[in-house]
Design an enzyme around this catalytic site. Structure first.
Site, PDB file in Angstrom:
ATOM      1  N   LYS A 192       9.309 -28.059 -22.963  1.00  0.00           N
ATOM      2  CA  LYS A 192       9.973 -27.669 -24.210  1.00  0.00           C
ATOM      3  C   LYS A 192      11.476 -27.802 -24.033  1.00  0.00           C
ATOM      4  O   LYS A 192      12.102 -27.015 -23.341  1.00  0.00           O
ATOM      5  CB  LYS A 192       9.632 -26.219 -24.600  1.00  0.00           C
ATOM      6  CG  LYS A 192      10.153 -25.949 -26.010  1.00  0.00           C
ATOM      7  CD  LYS A 192      10.302 -24.507 -26.307  1.00  0.00           C
ATOM      8  CE  LYS A 192      11.645 -24.041 -26.734  1.00  0.00           C
ATOM      9  NZ  LYS A 192      12.639 -24.944 -27.266  1.00  0.00           N
ATOM     10  N   GLU A 267      15.745 -19.616 -13.658  1.00  0.00           N
ATOM     11  CA  GLU A 267      17.150 -19.933 -13.371  1.00  0.00           C
ATOM     12  C   GLU A 267      17.951 -19.371 -14.535  1.00  0.00           C
ATOM     13  O   GLU A 267      17.928 -19.941 -15.626  1.00  0.00           O
ATOM     14  CB  GLU A 267      17.350 -21.453 -13.278  1.00  0.00           C
ATOM     15  CG  GLU A 267      16.621 -22.120 -12.139  1.00  0.00           C
ATOM     16  CD  GLU A 267      17.289 -21.861 -10.796  1.00  0.00           C
ATOM     17  OE1 GLU A 267      18.477 -21.515 -10.782  1.00  0.00           O
ATOM     18  OE2 GLU A 267      16.609 -22.005  -9.772  1.00  0.00           O
ATOM     19  N   CYS A 302      26.134 -22.367 -16.133  1.00  0.00           N
ATOM     20  CA  CYS A 302      25.610 -21.137 -15.543  1.00  0.00           C
ATOM     21  C   CYS A 302      26.434 -20.676 -14.354  1.00  0.00           C
ATOM     22  O   CYS A 302      26.562 -19.498 -14.086  1.00  0.00           O
ATOM     23  CB  CYS A 302      24.173 -21.363 -15.106  1.00  0.00           C
ATOM     24  SG  CYS A 302      23.984 -22.750 -13.981  1.00  0.00           S
ATOM     25  N   GLU A 402      28.123 -12.391 -19.067  1.00  0.00           N
ATOM     26  CA  GLU A 402      28.269 -13.845 -19.103  1.00  0.00           C
ATOM     27  C   GLU A 402      28.763 -14.237 -20.500  1.00  0.00           C
ATOM     28  O   GLU A 402      28.041 -14.084 -21.480  1.00  0.00           O
ATOM     29  CB  GLU A 402      26.909 -14.505 -18.833  1.00  0.00           C
ATOM     30  CG  GLU A 402      27.004 -16.004 -18.837  1.00  0.00           C
ATOM     31  CD  GLU A 402      25.655 -16.693 -18.640  1.00  0.00           C
ATOM     32  OE1 GLU A 402      24.705 -16.381 -19.369  1.00  0.00           O
ATOM     33  OE2 GLU A 402      25.574 -17.555 -17.753  1.00  0.00           O
TER      34      GLU A 402
END
Ligand code: NAD
Length: 502
Positions: A192, A267, A302, A402
């Site tokens: 996906k 992750e 990231c 973040e």
């Protein structure tokens, strides 16, 4: 801005998207579609189907059949090796087109394609790397423990059907880091892509057949988190989920997958620190840290060091260099070679980043530059001028959360112990950078950091190196042997060689 999406679309040859199930391209059973808007201008780029539970079920069953009935898991190792190498070459041959498709998807400029981790080359290298494990994935033979003669051996076998769920920000490398080890191990896949980077992934999947990957081995369900992703993670015939994306969705995957105890690799996000000691070139460190949160992905990576912990003796020098980089960022049409950075991916992310800028100001951090939106023709896109906050307290949300945007939070420190304590004082643990000329200090500090990857005076993601997070940055590692092994089960087979052991 003179970005004409339709012209670029024609130039790159982008087609509206389809699902790919059992070797067939088709629309969703419901007929539902998603129109992707370009993040630099909000112009429509193209449409693709939104798969619902029925489409996902068909895709998973196709992958299940291809796994249970073959031929992929049972193909001789040598054939799989050749197919994966051939595919790596096809990616390289189609690199220009793929970079163009990415620019239409997520707005990442063509200029960023020269950075290795963001390149098609890196993705191709990941396939070559994993092709190398196929004929070396042996188990062990082990002696008996309690006496008596027996033969015991371990076998590495493919785990089964893997669901691979991708984010939008680095489609080349992250697609490869999932599909290459899965195929090398003999798994079949339902993939996906992110709804914000679909077209480029569909083209990479199309090339799999040209390399000789049989129908049903890799299937693609396009669409949004719900219903598409949700149906995939809950499907009982999926054996493993490999997910890269936000911590929130990662936690949801752990909850949902518990029902059938799927294997899970995650992750997730980070709040990686750059730790700048006084014996280093602080200007270079300032340029590097600010470059990571502005150039290319505009901080939407990231592992970018979005939190700089800087020794008080070199604090001003660091800030001056960071500010210089902030002023050199260029936005605009991603096909223009002079454009160095991306817009934020969507309206939601734009307002999230602007919200963090406000919270930094309200918490009392000193905004040195940026944090506002450019005006003029860039005003229609999701752009934010690169921001630097100085005098940040590590407890502030701009130091803890973040942000995923062009915002650097700079925290001063006085000694090594304080630097390590501040660096580890976060729920995340993905990466860290240590800037020092003292080799002993570099290794000492690296060992004390609770992070999956530590870069000393620099940072590079490479296909053969394990990559992943401590703490809430993830579960497991992608890259290298550990990644290949995460698509396998370890089976023990044993047989007594005398009647004594029976
Ligand atoms: P996201 O979590 O919003 O989406 C990731 C994928 O999950 C998309 O395909 C999305 O459609 C899907 N999804 C959303 N809701 C779902 C649900 N309920 N069930 C199943 N699937 C669902 O993340 P994003 O905005 O695409 O990417 C940004 C995030 O990814 C950041 O947090 C970033 O740090 C992280 N990231 C991590 C790494 C790493 O290697 N650690 C690399 C790149 C990005």
């Amino acid at each position: 801005m003179s970005l004409t999406v339709q012209q670029h679309r024609a130039q790159v040859g982008l087609q509206d998207g389809s699902l790919f199930v059992d070797g067939q391209w088709r629309q969703a059973r419901s007929g539902k579609t998603w129109t992707h808007l370009h993040p630099a201008t909000q112009e429509p780029v193209g449409t693709f189907p939104v798969a619902d539970a029925e489409d996902v079920d068909e895709a998973v069953r196709a992958a299940r059949r291809a796994f249970d009935e073959g031929p992929w898991p049972n193909l001789p190792a040598g054939q799989r090796v050749k197919i994966l190498h051939r595919y790596a070459d096809l990616l390289r041959e189609n690199a220009d087109e793929l970079r163009g498709l990415q620019a239409l998807d997520n707005g990442v400029p063509l200029s960023f394609g020269n950075v290795y981790a963001a390149s098609v080359d890196a993705a191709a290298d990941v396939f070559d790397h994993h092709a190398g494990w196929i004929d070396k994935a042996g188990g062990e033979t082990l002696p008996g423990y309690q006496g008596g003669e027996h033969l015991a051996m371990t076998l590495r076998e493919p785990i089964g059907v893997a669901a691979a769920i991708l984010p939008w920000n680095a489609p080349f490398l992250l697609y490869a880091q999932k599909i290459a080890p899965a195929l090398a191990a003999g798994c079949t896949v339902v993939l996906k892509p992110s709804e914000y980077a679909t077209f480029v992934v569909l083209r990479m999947v199309e090339l799999l057949a040209d390399a000789g990957v049989p129908d049903g081995v890799v299937n693609v369900v396009t669409g949004t988190g719900e219903p598409t992703g949700g149906a995939l993670i809950g499907h009982e015939l999926v054996d493993k989920i490999s997910f890269t994306g936000s911590r929130e969705v990662g936690k949801r995957i752990v909850e949902v997958s518990a029902a059938t105890l799927k294997r899970v690799s995650l992750e997730l996000g980070g709040k990686s620190p750059a730790i700048v000691f006084p014996d280093t070139d602080a200007s270079l460190a300032g340029m590097t840290a600010m470059g990571m949160v502005t150039l290319g992905l505009s901080g939407q990576g990231c592992v970018v060091c979005s939190r700089a912990l800087v020794h008080r003796d070199v604090y001003d020098e660091f800030l001056t260099a960071a500010e210089m980089i902030a002023g050199s960022v260029t936005y605009g049409d991603p096909f223009d070679p002079a454009v160095l950075s991306s817009p934020l991916i969507n309206d939601k992310q734009l307002h999230r980043v602007l919200g963090f800028v406000e919270s930094g100001k309200q918490d009392g951090a000193r905004l040195i530059t940026g944090g506002d939106r450019p005006d003029g023709e860039l005003g229609a896109g999701n752009f934010v001028n690169p921001a630097i906050f100085a005098d940040v307290d590590n407890k502030m949300s701009i130091a803890q959360q973040e942000i995923f945007g062009p915002v650097l939070s700079v925290v001063p420190f006085s000694d090594e112990d304080e630097a390590v304590r501040l660096a580890n004082d976060t729920e995340y643990g993905l990466g860290a950078g240590v800037f020092t000329a003292d080799a002993q200090r570099a290794f000492r500090v690296s060992r004390r950091l609770r992070a999956g990857t530590v870069g000393i005076n620099g940072f590079q993601v490479e296909p053969h190196l394990p990559f992943g997070g401590y703490k809430q940055s993830g579960l497991g590692r992608e890259g290298g042997r550990s990644s290949f092994e995460s698509y396998t089960e370890l089976k023990t087979v044993l047989m007594p060689l005398t009647d004594e052991m029976m």
